[in-house]
Design an enzyme around this catalytic site. Sequence first.
Site, mmCIF file in Angstrom:
data_model
loop_
_atom_site.group_PDB
_atom_site.id
_atom_site.type_symbol
_atom_site.label_atom_id
_atom_site.label_comp_id
_atom_site.label_asym_id
_atom_site.label_seq_id
_atom_site.Cartn_x
_atom_site.Cartn_y
_atom_site.Cartn_z
ATOM 1 C CB SER A 127 -0.865 -0.019 1.261
ATOM 2 O OG SER A 127 -1.431 1.246 1.490
ATOM 3 C CE1 TYR A 152 -3.836 -2.587 5.723
ATOM 4 C CE2 TYR A 152 -3.422 -0.219 5.597
ATOM 5 C CZ TYR A 152 -3.664 -1.431 4.970
ATOM 6 O OH TYR A 152 -3.705 -1.481 3.610
ATOM 7 C CE LYS A 156 -1.363 -4.358 3.432
ATOM 8 N NZ LYS A 156 -1.602 -5.707 2.907
HETATM 9 C C1 UD1 Z 1 -6.227 4.242 3.913
HETATM 10 C C2 UD1 Z 1 -4.813 3.819 3.574
HETATM 11 C C3 UD1 Z 1 -4.803 2.661 2.642
HETATM 12 C C4 UD1 Z 1 -5.654 1.553 3.166
HETATM 13 C C5 UD1 Z 1 -7.049 2.061 3.398
HETATM 14 C C6 UD1 Z 1 -7.856 0.913 4.000
HETATM 15 C C7 UD1 Z 1 -3.175 5.620 3.543
HETATM 16 C C8 UD1 Z 1 -2.511 6.644 2.733
HETATM 17 N N1 UD1 Z 1 -4.113 4.908 2.910
HETATM 18 O O1 UD1 Z 1 -6.772 4.876 2.794
HETATM 19 O O2 UD1 Z 1 -3.493 2.169 2.509
HETATM 20 O O3 UD1 Z 1 -5.677 0.495 2.263
HETATM 21 O O4 UD1 Z 1 -7.013 3.153 4.312
HETATM 22 O O5 UD1 Z 1 -8.904 1.359 4.768
HETATM 23 O O6 UD1 Z 1 -2.917 5.441 4.700
HETATM 24 N N2 UD1 Z 1 -13.174 10.368 3.721
HETATM 25 C C9 UD1 Z 1 -14.189 11.247 4.008
HETATM 26 N N3 UD1 Z 1 -15.357 10.742 4.528
HETATM 27 C C10 UD1 Z 1 -15.536 9.425 4.766
HETATM 28 C C11 UD1 Z 1 -14.493 8.524 4.466
HETATM 29 C C12 UD1 Z 1 -13.316 9.037 3.956
HETATM 30 O O7 UD1 Z 1 -14.062 12.443 3.801
HETATM 31 O O8 UD1 Z 1 -16.620 9.045 5.265
HETATM 32 C C13 UD1 Z 1 -11.921 10.874 3.133
HETATM 33 C C14 UD1 Z 1 -10.688 10.595 3.937
HETATM 34 O O9 UD1 Z 1 -10.428 11.639 4.835
HETATM 35 C C15 UD1 Z 1 -9.637 10.492 2.846
HETATM 36 C C16 UD1 Z 1 -10.392 9.961 1.637
HETATM 37 O O10 UD1 Z 1 -11.756 10.196 1.910
HETATM 38 O O11 UD1 Z 1 -9.158 11.751 2.518
HETATM 39 C C17 UD1 Z 1 -10.181 8.494 1.397
HETATM 40 O O12 UD1 Z 1 -10.416 7.786 2.600
HETATM 41 P P1 UD1 Z 1 -10.473 6.211 2.671
HETATM 42 O O13 UD1 Z 1 -11.337 5.688 1.590
HETATM 43 O O14 UD1 Z 1 -10.806 5.833 4.069
HETATM 44 O O15 UD1 Z 1 -8.998 5.737 2.322
HETATM 45 P P2 UD1 Z 1 -7.586 6.226 2.933
HETATM 46 O O16 UD1 Z 1 -7.730 6.612 4.327
HETATM 47 O O17 UD1 Z 1 -6.980 7.180 1.978
#
Ligand code: UD1
Length: 340
Positions: A127, A152, A156
């Site tokens: 990841s 987590y 990795k």
């Molecule tokens: C993270 C990890 C990734 C992992 C994944 C598994 C990092 C860089 N990435 O991804 O390796 O496989 O988790 O869960 O550490 N968001 C919102 N509202 C929501 C949900 C998310 O605004 O309800 C935003 C988050 O703040 C983020 C983006 O959407 O900016 C993506 O979030 P998400 O889909 O949870 O993935 P990551 O956190 O990027």
Amino acid sequence: MRNKVLVTGGTGYIGSHTVVELQNSGCEVVIADNLSNSKIEVLDGIEAITGIRPLFEKVDLSCAKECTEFFTKHTGINAIIHFAASKAVGESVVKPLLYYRNNLNSLMNILEAMKEFNVPNLVFSSSCTVYGQPDKLPVTEATPRKEAESPYGNTKTICEDIIRDTTKANPELKGIALRYFNPIGAHPSTKIGELPLGVPGNLIPFLTQTVAGMRAELSVFGNDYNTPDGSCIRDYINVVDLAKAHVVAINRLIEEKQKSNYEFFNIGTGKGVSVLELIESFERATGEKVPHKIVGRRAGDIEQIYADTTFSNKELGWKSEKSLDETLLSAWNWQVALNK
Ligand code: UD1
């Protein structure tokens, strides 16, 4: 002779899409999964798309005995794609031992089995989390890894190191780690996709469930980041494009095209997209409104990350193809199909 590929975690989200692409490319697939975060019905979806039902074994690979029994029963495997792992960032903070035990033991058991049963090739599901918040964007493979933000993420990093060291000590073994950015979307057939159990922690399943009326509104975690619109930036890659990168990696190993015994690649689109831009793109692609509100930052989130894919594009001859709009439409079509 057809290549026989073991896909651990093959009923999971990325695993199932990869099984489809492997079968479409002519490989024989055997899935090993403990079904802790997936459903056996996924096999029906894979069969509906490819016409082939992959072999399946319910097994906990973090148990050395079960792992050995699996390899004793299933012979002739010449490559493994190892997806099976716990992946909820928040849960890993609360239950670090669960994450270290499951993710590290299963990898080590598989590597032991590779030696014992003469399976030379491994593709590992890594990841972009190994980069932490990089000092410079986009991240290349030369970007130094940073201390992980969560147990987590740390599994990795440690797993990558275990593969690096083991392939060095055992030159007959070869490994490729694929560092995924943010995989989203679903197979265009709507026969397989992401199946979150409980309240989704990730952006896309929460968003599509919100639009489907299952949740009141999407929370956008923060609009005060140092980005053009203040929301976090990620590199969202279509899950089918990502699955295809695994087929390329498997062929690279089997055809002995590697430059060294252990290699790692960034698998992303190369394009950074903010949460607010993603919502806009979803609305444009689907014609649906996304009810959302801005809330505070989520603990542990990094501000922005996206890939430099120059190296993986050139070395692997692989490139992500699908547009963000197309990918978001596939995620929505999958949600609609699920709700039926
Ligand atoms: C993270 C990890 C990734 C992992 C994944 C598994 C990092 C860089 N990435 O991804 O390796 O496989 O988790 O869960 O550490 N968001 C919102 N509202 C929501 C949900 C998310 O605004 O309800 C935003 C988050 O703040 C983020 C983006 O959407 O900016 C993506 O979030 P998400 O889909 O949870 O993935 P990551 O956190 O990027």
